[in-house]
Design a protein around this motif. Structure first.
Motif, PDB file in Angstrom:
ATOM      1  N   GLN A   1       0.772  -1.392   0.030  1.00  0.00           N
ATOM      2  CA  GLN A   1      -0.040   0.015  -0.109  1.00  0.00           C
ATOM      3  C   GLN A   1       0.897   1.210  -0.135  1.00  0.00           C
ATOM      4  N   CYS A   2       2.169   1.351   0.473  1.00  0.00           N
ATOM      5  CA  CYS A   2       2.973   2.288   0.514  1.00  0.00           C
ATOM      6  C   CYS A   2       4.289   2.237   0.037  1.00  0.00           C
ATOM      7  N   ILE A   3       4.146   2.062  -1.533  1.00  0.00           N
ATOM      8  CA  ILE A   3       5.147   1.490  -2.139  1.00  0.00           C
ATOM      9  C   ILE A   3       6.142   3.013  -2.455  1.00  0.00           C
ATOM     10  N   GLN A   4       7.320   2.810  -2.649  1.00  0.00           N
ATOM     11  CA  GLN A   4       8.324   4.133  -2.855  1.00  0.00           C
ATOM     12  C   GLN A   4       8.031   4.322  -4.372  1.00  0.00           C
ATOM     13  N   HIS A   5       7.160   4.853  -4.776  1.00  0.00           N
ATOM     14  CA  HIS A   5       6.918   5.258  -6.122  1.00  0.00           C
ATOM     15  C   HIS A   5       6.288   6.757  -6.178  1.00  0.00           C
TER      16      HIS A   5
ATOM     17  N   ASP B   1       6.325  -2.321   4.625  1.00  0.00           N
ATOM     18  CA  ASP B   1       5.453  -1.442   3.666  1.00  0.00           C
ATOM     19  C   ASP B   1       5.389   0.033   4.000  1.00  0.00           C
ATOM     20  N   ASP B   2       6.430   0.771   3.530  1.00  0.00           N
ATOM     21  CA  ASP B   2       6.720   1.965   3.704  1.00  0.00           C
ATOM     22  C   ASP B   2       7.246   2.829   2.691  1.00  0.00           C
ATOM     23  N   VAL B   3       6.848   4.003   2.485  1.00  0.00           N
ATOM     24  CA  VAL B   3       7.025   4.828   1.337  1.00  0.00           C
ATOM     25  C   VAL B   3       8.698   4.998   1.239  1.00  0.00           C
ATOM     26  N   ARG B   4       9.321   4.971   2.496  1.00  0.00           N
ATOM     27  CA  ARG B   4      10.731   5.318   2.578  1.00  0.00           C
ATOM     28  C   ARG B   4      11.599   3.937   2.151  1.00  0.00           C
TER      29      ARG B   4
END
Length: 680
Positions: free
Chosen positions: A564-568, A631-634
């Protein structure tokens, strides 16, 4: 081989300093694999333990299942992980109405996963063959899985193809954008007249540039379009060529059943590669953009900013001059030799296009064949550079094999030439020579961005069947034996892993390698008619689609719980942060990775990022055996998608469909005969 962020530097924007990892590629080389991260799609209910546990002990347990769905006739496994062994405990599979459709007994534990889950038990659900929606219930322990489907349809494979292509469409740069669920505008139109620069000097094992400025080395070129490589906005010939080979190969495998979007995206990718290969002057352009700026702080690079791509076109900051007007770098001097790994894969893309166009647009097909042959003639096979050329810095994509690329390129050129009535025997001989040398000294890698040996073996088998010529260095038996060797690596790893992962889960690129095994098993089945690896492929797909320790599927938009929190950047800035409908559908992320890659923490949120962590999932409780998923944008280490990883899923879906002729429409079935070569 490493493919990773190779350095950190402070990104000072708006008065704040954030530790910004700058090299977003992933580390590879050894096989890897688990999927990702969390107890989603799975009921988690502490309860009273069963037969082999103390009657008073509470059970902390989850059941991991294939959230995408099992095929009715395939091998089916689920995995029960619990705080203590539940061997001998009964379990049932029930449908939506509560009717019991299967009964079984929990087997002995295969071992501990971590200190919390000290027992891992594999449940056999193969006898569940009726289509429907089900869940697993271990009643005596109070542990229930999430709902999962069983189907007779091959839509599970079509979903990989159609959603994977949807992600490629999202990755488009330039003016020719495709309609996607995430809104964005045309971007990097200045790439139409991009300045060519000399290779910069960089810090060791880093993408930070040590030069005070970049040095022009040529004129301007039109490199507008193409695909973003990953969650950033850099464009690489190395990964784009692989992605295009995947798309054309998938289209060839599916024949008339190929979705129109698949064929269109392959054509789109080739259009950009045609800009990167200047056939007239004999120059192959390597890359558009830079990762980081320089150590003097006089200019920034792509990774120093977090924004939607169209923002670059109106960015007038002097510090961002190489973001708004991106540099281009060449892989060779005009007419000089080129790193053979690049030649092989780019040449294969042009040759596959020529094959596709041979019947419908002969003039275009001949032009594509000429591009492939001219490029092939410049391969530095007698004196390959060290390291092989892939990207700047090389640590982004440090490839160390090239014979697989050259075998693939030569074989595809041979088939293209044959379809166009041109001689191709010499290319078959070359491909066989590269194959013999490669097979004589096999490595431990398998199908993925770096190793295209499986595709090369099948392409050469096709060429041996269709292109007349003299006796060559290998035969079909040699090629099928090499495919078996690669598959055995995955089978061995799967037997050793508690969840059936076909790769080491503390290494990079778990998901792409796992999808690669599904492809290799399907191609082997088509080439030989031998189905011995079909069960293994089913287990791998289960593992990818929620059957790993974390219970998160590998592909965004697939299953009940996906990343859910992709680094994109586009997904983060223009989409849902909670797994809603407006997500980067089809994106495949790296997957689990070694825990030591997180020793420095995740760092702060980069300026512009929307905070997204899925913190409520408590994924760390499922970390084990030296591996983590975050699962973290970072978390670029586990949560960044890329062209090649998504391409691996597309190819897995297409090859699986091609290996199952009974499931396609009757008017397509003659093309899908078992054992047929790719060009049939």
């Amino acid at each position: 081989m490493t493919r990773r962020r190779v350095s950190t530097r402070g990104a000072e924007r708006d008065g704040s300093v954030v530790a910004t990892p700058t090299a977003r590629r992933r580390a590879v080389r050894r096989l890897t694999g688990a999927v990702l991260a969390c107890g989603l799609g799975v009921g988690l209910t502490p309860a009273v333990a069963g037969a082999s546990a103390s009657a008073s002990a509470a059970v902390d347990g989850v059941v991991r299942v294939n959230q995408q769905g099992y095929l009715a006739g395939e091998r089916k496994t689920a995995t029960l992980m619990s705080s203590h062994a539940l061997s001998g405990q009964g379990f049932v599979v029930e449908d939506r109405s509560g009717r019991v459709r299967l009964r079984g007994t929990v087997p002995a534990s295969d071992g501990a996963w971590n200190s919390r889950y000290r027992a891992v038990q594999r449940l056999d659900l193969t006898a569940l063959r009726s289509p429907g929606t089900y869940r697993v219930v271990v009643r005596g322990a109070g542990v229930t899985s999430g709902w999962f489907p069983v189907t007779r349809s091959d839509d599970v494979f079509r979903e990989l193809v159609t959603k994977g292509v949807a992600f490629d469409r999202l990755q488009r740069d330039g003016d020719d954008l495709a309609r996607t669920v995430l809104p964005r505008s045309a971007s990097h139109l200045t790439d139409r007249s991009a300045q060519v620069y000399a290779w910069p000097d960089m810090e060791e094992d880093s993408d930070v540039i040590t030069d005070h400025d970049l040095t022009p080395s040529g004129g301007t070129v039109d490199v507008e379009g193409g695909w973003f490589d990953a969650g950033d906005y850099l464009k690489f010939t190395h990964s784009a060529a692989y992605a295009d080979v995947v798309l054309y190969t998938s289209s060839e495998l599916l024949g008339s059943a190929a979705p129109a979007a698949l064929r269109q995206e392959a054509r789109y990718g080739l259009g950009w590669l045609s800009k990167m290969w200047d056939d007239r002057h004999g120059v192959l352009y390597l890359q558009v953009g830079i990762g980081s700026g320089n150590e003097d702080g006089t200019f920034y690079g792509d990774h120093d900013l977090f924004r939607l791509p169209q923002a670059d076109d109106t960015d007038t900051s002097p510090l961002d001059r190489y973001v708004s007007h991106r540099p281009v770098f060449a892989a060779n001097r005009a007419g000089q030799k080129i790193s053979p790994n690049l030649v092989g894969r780019v040449g294969a893309a042009f040759a596959l296009a020529a094959q596709a166009d041979a019947r419908t647009d002969r003039p275009r097909a001949l032009r594509e064949l000429k591009k492939a042959q001219d490029l092939y003639a410049l391969a530095a096979v007698d004196d390959p550079p060290t390291p092989l050329v892939t990207a700047l810095p090389n640590a982004f994509y440090p490839e160390d094999t090239w014979r697989d690329d050259m075998q693939l390129g030569a074989a595809q050129i041979a088939v293209a030439a044959q379809r166009l009535g041109k001689p191709g025997g010499a290319y078959v001989a070359d491909a066989a020579r590269f194959a013999k040398e490669r097979i004589a000294a096999p490595g431990d890698d398998t199908l993925n961005l770096y190793d295209v040996g499986a595709l090369a073996d099948v392409a050469l088998a096709d060429a041996l069947r269709t292109v007349p010529g003299r006796t060559v260095a290998v035969d079909r038996a040699d090629l099928t034996a090499d495919l078996r060797r690669q598959l055995r690596l995955g089978v061995r790893a799967s037997h050793e892993d508690l969840f059936g992962a076909p790769v080491d889960i503390d290494q990079f690129d778990a998901n792409s390698h796992a999808f690669g095994f599904i492809t290799t098993a399907a191609l082997y089945q088509r080439l030989t008619g031998d189905t011995r690896y079909a069960g293994f492929a089913s287990d791998v797909r289960t593992w990818l689609m929620g059957g790993d320790p974390w219970g998160v599927t590998a592909m965004v938009g697939v299953g009940t719980r996906f990343p859910q929190c992709i680094q994109h950047q586009v997904a983060n800035l223009a989409g849902s942060l909670t797994g809603g409908r407006d997500v980067a559908v089809g994106a495949v992320v790296n997957g689990p990775n070694g825990a030591d890659n997180f020793d420095g923490g995740l760092g702060g949120f980069q300026d512009g990022m929307r905070r997204c962590t899925s913190a409520s999932d408590h994924l760390d409780r499922f970390d084990g055996k030296g591996s983590r998923f975050v699962d973290d944008v970072r978390s670029w280490q586990t949560d960044e998608p890329a062209l090649d990883m998504t391409g691996a899923a597309i190819l897995a879906g297409a090859s699986s469909l091609a290996a199952a002729p009974r499931t396609v429409p009757w008017w397509v079935r003659p093309w899908f005969r078992p054992g047929a070569a790719l060009g049939s």
